[in-house]
Design a protein around this motif. Structure first.
Motif, short mmCIF file in Angstrom:
data_model
loop_
_atom_site.label_atom_id
_atom_site.label_comp_id
_atom_site.label_asym_id
_atom_site.label_seq_id
_atom_site.Cartn_x
_atom_site.Cartn_y
_atom_site.Cartn_z
N GLU A 14 0.63 -1.29 0.22
CA GLU A 14 0.40 -0.15 0.24
C GLU A 14 0.74 1.59 0.10
OE1 GLU A 14 -2.20 0.42 3.66
OE2 GLU A 14 -3.64 1.97 2.86
N ARG A 15 1.98 1.26 0.40
CA ARG A 15 2.51 2.50 1.01
C ARG A 15 4.10 2.48 -0.25
NH1 ARG A 15 3.29 4.44 6.88
NH2 ARG A 15 0.40 3.72 8.00
N PRO A 34 13.68 12.66 1.94
CA PRO A 34 12.28 13.52 3.03
C PRO A 34 11.60 13.22 3.56
CG PRO A 34 13.16 12.79 0.79
CD PRO A 34 14.07 12.25 1.30
N ASN A 35 10.63 14.00 3.34
CA ASN A 35 9.07 14.06 3.71
C ASN A 35 8.44 12.74 3.10
OD1 ASN A 35 9.67 15.61 5.87
ND2 ASN A 35 8.46 17.31 5.20
N GLY A 36 7.63 12.27 3.35
CA GLY A 36 7.22 10.90 2.79
C GLY A 36 7.87 9.44 2.27
N ALA A 37 9.59 10.06 2.73
CA ALA A 37 10.19 8.27 2.26
C ALA A 37 9.48 7.29 2.63
CB ALA A 37 11.68 9.09 2.80
N GLY A 38 9.23 7.14 4.50
CA GLY A 38 9.06 5.99 4.50
C GLY A 38 10.09 5.78 5.94
N LYS A 39 10.41 7.12 6.57
CA LYS A 39 11.25 6.71 7.21
C LYS A 39 10.29 5.79 9.18
CE LYS A 39 12.92 10.91 7.84
NZ LYS A 39 11.89 11.62 6.23
N SER A 40 9.74 6.87 9.22
CA SER A 40 8.00 6.53 10.00
C SER A 40 8.12 5.48 10.53
CB SER A 40 7.25 7.74 10.32
OG SER A 40 7.68 8.41 11.01
N THR A 41 7.40 4.55 9.13
CA THR A 41 7.86 3.23 8.72
C THR A 41 7.88 2.52 8.94
OG1 THR A 41 6.07 3.67 6.06
CG2 THR A 41 6.38 2.10 6.16
N HIS A 196 16.51 14.25 10.92
CA HIS A 196 16.53 15.78 9.32
C HIS A 196 17.26 16.08 9.99
CE1 HIS A 196 11.99 15.01 8.99
NE2 HIS A 196 12.74 15.03 7.59
N1 LIG Z 1 -1.56 5.72 8.43
C1 LIG Z 1 -1.17 5.55 7.12
N2 LIG Z 1 -1.82 4.56 6.35
C2 LIG Z 1 -1.52 5.34 4.90
N3 LIG Z 1 -0.28 5.48 4.16
C3 LIG Z 1 0.72 5.63 4.97
C4 LIG Z 1 0.13 6.35 6.37
N4 LIG Z 1 1.12 6.48 7.04
C5 LIG Z 1 1.90 7.19 6.04
N5 LIG Z 1 1.79 6.84 4.57
C6 LIG Z 1 2.53 6.88 3.50
O1 LIG Z 1 3.73 5.87 3.58
C7 LIG Z 1 4.42 6.61 3.07
C8 LIG Z 1 5.73 6.87 3.66
O2 LIG Z 1 5.71 7.53 4.83
P1 LIG Z 1 6.04 7.92 6.46
O3 LIG Z 1 5.20 8.60 7.63
O4 LIG Z 1 6.02 6.95 6.65
O5 LIG Z 1 7.37 8.88 5.62
P2 LIG Z 1 8.72 9.66 6.82
O6 LIG Z 1 9.89 9.46 5.93
O7 LIG Z 1 8.76 9.12 7.87
O8 LIG Z 1 7.85 11.30 6.55
P3 LIG Z 1 8.34 12.42 7.66
O9 LIG Z 1 9.28 12.71 7.35
O10 LIG Z 1 7.46 13.73 7.03
O11 LIG Z 1 7.91 11.74 9.00
C9 LIG Z 1 4.65 7.93 2.35
O12 LIG Z 1 3.33 7.28 1.05
C10 LIG Z 1 2.78 8.20 3.15
O13 LIG Z 1 2.38 8.86 2.51
#
Ligand SMILES: Nc1ncnc2c1ncn2[C@@H]1O[C@H](COP(=O)(O)OP(=O)(O)OP(=O)(O)O)[C@@H](O)[C@H]1O
Length: 358
Positions: A14-15, A34-41, A196
């Motif tokens: 999905e991501r 960058p934001n949305g790269a997938g770090k929190s995932t 960051h």
């Molecule tokens: N709860 C969620 N449900 C579905 N998709 C999600 C969810 N949270 C994040 N995503 C998607 O997963 C991808 C990775 O997001 P993630 O939050 O891991 O990025 P990040 O690197 O931590 O960003 P940031 O620096 O903004 O925190 C992005 O495309 C985001 O839109």
């Protein structure tokens, strides 16, 4: 056994996220992107808060999960993983004292009340927070709360520590104290640090992983990745300009045919002509000159470009174009009278540029 403390691979359709990360015991890896790269995932899957579609992970020889394979799925719940998370906000239990907040982990893991409090006192001493033990979280400053949260994260002696931008919510005056504390506490501790801040990576991490769009795009020892970036994101984070092209006898040729001179006389391992290369340098080592009105750049190796933006930064002005950026002294800019829309020549100092294979 692979010898790795953490062996991790997982995918999330999905991501559009697919990552493999191995950590040696005691190693700290900074995860940038960058934001949305997938770090929190990554942190959420490691912590057991998010289930991947496929994947397998072991930590200190124990299986964290095995999902989507041919065998039956295995999934260790978060509290049994031996993983602690320190987030941006301290997230302490508001109605417990500082001491009981820190004692909570060991208590849940089976220690007696007395043992748990002994551990908590030791951890609080390590983060210079002993005098706070009787307070409630509401009576702590942001920096104090974050130190207590660090003590709480370390109290169960986790096999893996996850740090999610631990300094991000702190004042610039308080952050250095916590950074120093983390530097001491992370020594010998297997850690994944999402940040960051390039300073965090330099101070705390042995290795850096750069993510973009759910994939690893760069990785390696911290200094190597940050001083020889391969992506515009990493270069920007490290405060460097990045040009890419093909190696020539004098430097590199950019896609538009311009040749940029690089002094590679000190190169230990010369790169043959024709190889795809990247070139990094500081904007302060780029000179801006008046374009002479002819159709070709006035100096050999100059990049002729239109100024798109002028950004004052103290005693220099950052002069941007679509291809390159230079930091120019305010006085020089004022004397030359350049403004956006003007065409100028950018000249990189050949001795200040680093060339490396892409
Ligand atoms: N709860 C969620 N449900 C579905 N998709 C999600 C969810 N949270 C994040 N995503 C998607 O997963 C991808 C990775 O997001 P993630 O939050 O891991 O990025 P990040 O690197 O931590 O960003 P940031 O620096 O903004 O925190 C992005 O495309 C985001 O839109």
């Amino acid at each position: 056994m692979t010898g790795a403390a953490l062996a991790f691979r997982a995918t999330l359709r999905e991501r559009d996220w697919e990552l493999a990360v191995d950590l040696a015991a005691g190693e700290t890896v900074a995860v940038l992107g960058p934001n949305g790269a997938g770090k929190s995932t990554l942190l959420a899957v490691l912590a057991g808060l998010l289930r991947p579609d496929t994947g397998h992970a072991t930590l200190a020889g124990r299986e964290l999960f095995a999902v989507g394979g041919s065998a039956r799925d295995q999934w260790l719940p978060p509290h049994r993983r031996g993983i602690s998370l320190l987030a941006q906000e301290a997230l302490l239990f508001p109605h417990r004292s500082v001491l009981d907040n820190v004692a909570y982990g060991p208590l849940v893991a089976g220690a007696s009340r007395g043992e748990a409090r002994d551990i908590a006192r030791r951890r609080l001493a390590e983060v210079e927070a002993s005098e706070l033990e009787g307070r409630r979280p509401a009576e702590l400053s942001g920096g104090q709360a974050q130190r207590v949260a660090l003590a709480r994260a370390l109290a169960p002696d986790p096999a893996l520590l996850l740090l999610d931008e631990p300094m991000a919510a702190l004042d610039a005056t308080v952050a250095p104290h916590l950074r120093r504390m983390l530097r001491d506490q992370l020594r010998g501790r297997t850690t994944v640090l999402v940040t960051h801040e390039v300073l965090d990576a330099y101070t705390l991490a042995d290795r850096v992983i750069v993510l973009d769009a759910g994939r690893i795009v760069e990785q390696g020892p911290t200094a190597e990745v940050l001083e020889r970036p391969r992506t515009a994101f990493t270069a920007d984070l490290a405060g460097l300009e990045l040009l890419t092209g093909v190696r020539t006898a004098r430097g590199l040729r950019l896609p538009d045919g311009t040749e940029v001179e690089v002094d590679s006389s000190a190169e230990a391992d010369p790169i043959p002509a024709g190889v795809a290369v990247a070139c990094a340098f500081r904007p302060s080592r780029v000179e801006v000159r008046e374009a002479d009105g002819s159709g070709v750049p006035s100096a050999s190796g100059a990049l002729r470009a239109t100024i798109t933006d002028l950004e004052p930064r103290g005693d220099v002005v950052r002069v941007r174009s679509a291809v390159i950026t230079a930091d120019v002294a305010v006085q020089q800019l004022a004397a030359a009278g350049w403004s956006t829309g003007d065409v100028v020549d950018f000249v990189v100092d050949p001795r200040a540029a680093v060339l490396y294979p892409r």
